[in-house]
Structures are given as structure tokens and as C-alpha cells.
Design a protein around this motif. Sequence first.
Motif, PDB file in Angstrom:
ATOM      1  N   GLN A   8       0.857  -1.190   0.000  1.00 15.86           N
ATOM      2  CA  GLN A   8       0.000   0.000   0.000  1.00 15.86           C
ATOM      3  C   GLN A   8       0.890   1.236   0.000  1.00 15.86           C
ATOM      4  O   GLN A   8       1.938   1.252   0.661  1.00 15.86           O
ATOM      5  CB  GLN A   8      -0.910   0.001   1.235  1.00 15.86           C
ATOM      6  N   ALA A  10       2.364   4.772   0.931  1.00 16.95           N
ATOM      7  CA  ALA A  10       2.466   5.602   2.136  1.00 16.95           C
ATOM      8  C   ALA A  10       3.559   6.644   1.923  1.00 16.95           C
ATOM      9  O   ALA A  10       4.716   6.283   1.705  1.00 16.95           O
ATOM     10  CB  ALA A  10       2.779   4.747   3.352  1.00 16.95           C
ATOM     11  N   ALA A  16       1.847   6.730   8.831  1.00 15.42           N
ATOM     12  CA  ALA A  16       1.175   5.477   8.465  1.00 15.42           C
ATOM     13  C   ALA A  16       1.307   4.442   9.589  1.00 15.42           C
ATOM     14  O   ALA A  16       0.357   3.713   9.882  1.00 15.42           O
ATOM     15  CB  ALA A  16       1.745   4.926   7.162  1.00 15.42           C
ATOM     16  N   TYR A  20      -2.047   2.756  11.248  1.00 13.35           N
ATOM     17  CA  TYR A  20      -2.334   1.320  11.173  1.00 13.35           C
ATOM     18  C   TYR A  20      -2.117   0.608  12.508  1.00 13.35           C
ATOM     19  O   TYR A  20      -2.815  -0.362  12.810  1.00 13.35           O
ATOM     20  CB  TYR A  20      -1.549   0.669  10.032  1.00 13.35           C
ATOM     21  N   LEU A  49       3.882  -1.102   3.673  1.00 12.10           N
ATOM     22  CA  LEU A  49       3.602   0.304   3.394  1.00 12.10           C
ATOM     23  C   LEU A  49       4.900   0.926   2.902  1.00 12.10           C
ATOM     24  O   LEU A  49       5.929   0.847   3.581  1.00 12.10           O
ATOM     25  CB  LEU A  49       3.096   0.998   4.654  1.00 12.10           C
ATOM     26  N   LYS A  51       6.563   4.188   0.028  1.00  9.09           N
ATOM     27  CA  LYS A  51       6.323   5.326  -0.848  1.00  9.09           C
ATOM     28  C   LYS A  51       6.174   4.902  -2.308  1.00  9.09           C
ATOM     29  O   LYS A  51       5.355   5.456  -3.032  1.00  9.09           O
ATOM     30  CB  LYS A  51       7.460   6.335  -0.700  1.00  9.09           C
ATOM     31  N   SER A  55      -1.348   2.958  -4.787  1.00  8.94           N
ATOM     32  CA  SER A  55      -2.471   2.923  -3.872  1.00  8.94           C
ATOM     33  C   SER A  55      -3.339   1.720  -4.218  1.00  8.94           C
ATOM     34  O   SER A  55      -3.602   1.455  -5.390  1.00  8.94           O
ATOM     35  CB  SER A  55      -3.285   4.209  -3.993  1.00  8.94           C
ATOM     36  N   ASP A 108      -7.306   6.444   5.060  1.00 10.46           N
ATOM     37  CA  ASP A 108      -6.178   6.293   5.975  1.00 10.46           C
ATOM     38  C   ASP A 108      -5.345   7.571   6.015  1.00 10.46           C
ATOM     39  O   ASP A 108      -5.674   8.573   5.371  1.00 10.46           O
ATOM     40  CB  ASP A 108      -5.350   5.045   5.636  1.00 10.46           C
ATOM     41  N   SER A 109      -4.281   7.548   6.760  1.00 13.78           N
ATOM     42  CA  SER A 109      -3.435   8.728   6.951  1.00 13.78           C
ATOM     43  C   SER A 109      -2.737   9.167   5.670  1.00 13.78           C
ATOM     44  O   SER A 109      -2.244  10.287   5.582  1.00 13.78           O
ATOM     45  CB  SER A 109      -2.379   8.429   8.020  1.00 13.78           C
ATOM     46  N   GLU A 110      -2.708   8.293   4.669  1.00 14.90           N
ATOM     47  CA  GLU A 110      -2.009   8.571   3.416  1.00 14.90           C
ATOM     48  C   GLU A 110      -2.966   8.845   2.263  1.00 14.90           C
ATOM     49  O   GLU A 110      -2.599   8.781   1.099  1.00 14.90           O
ATOM     50  CB  GLU A 110      -1.079   7.402   3.081  1.00 14.90           C
TER      51      GLU A 110
END
Length: 125
Positions: A8, A10, A16, A20, A49, A51, A55, A108-110
Motif C-alpha cells: 500500500q 504511504a 502510516a 495502522y 507500506l 512510498k 495505492s 487512511d493517513s495517506e
Amino acid sequence: MRFVQVAQHADDLKRAAAFYAALFDVEPAALFDPPGLLFFDVGGVRLLLEKGAPSSLLYFEVADLHGTVAALRSRGVKIVQDPQLIYTHDDNTLGPSNSEEWMAFIEDSESNTVGLVSHTLAAGD
């Protein structure tokens, strides 16, 4: 063959990790930075997670969907879609027989959309 890992996107591993860890109620399994890889063990499957990952739309089963969504909302998590009934399972093909499948979606945070799923006893059973 078994499912081993899903990745995923991030941008911020610390952010992240906090998101999570709170969602799963467990600390990350491993962090390798550099190069920027954060892992969680989710029921025996690694969630990576990073970069460079695209996504993905991930779905996680929770025991109490309505309670989980309420708790996330109270923490300021963006609720993309409140819980709704998706399907009633007559057999075990895609879910437990005689159960209702409920889903909600959060961010989510990202800025990834994450699905939350629960199964409850079908109405009338």
C-alpha cells in the motif's frame, strides 16, 4: 500456494505506522528505513507500506463494524462511506452462510481508501 504480502502507498511512514497501529491494535512487525519499508502482520499476511507502492483498495474484517466506525470517527478519521448492508449470504460461497455482509470505507493517513467488513447473523435467523 498462499497469499503472502500486499503493498500500500504511504508517503509518511511514521504517520502510516501510527494510523495502522491504532487500526489493528498492534505495533508494526518491521521497519527498514532506509529504504523506507514498513510491515504489519495482518492475520499471517504482510502489509507493506512504502512510498513507491501504488495505492490499493484494501479490505479488513472487523468484529464490530458500527463500533469500529464510531471509534474511528471520534478519533477524527475521515469516513468515506458509513456502514451499509452489501449482501446476504445464502451459502458459504463468498462468506458465512446465513450472514449479512456489511461494509464501510475510511480514508487512511495517506489518503488511501480502506474498506472495513463485518458479517452478522442474517435478519430473521
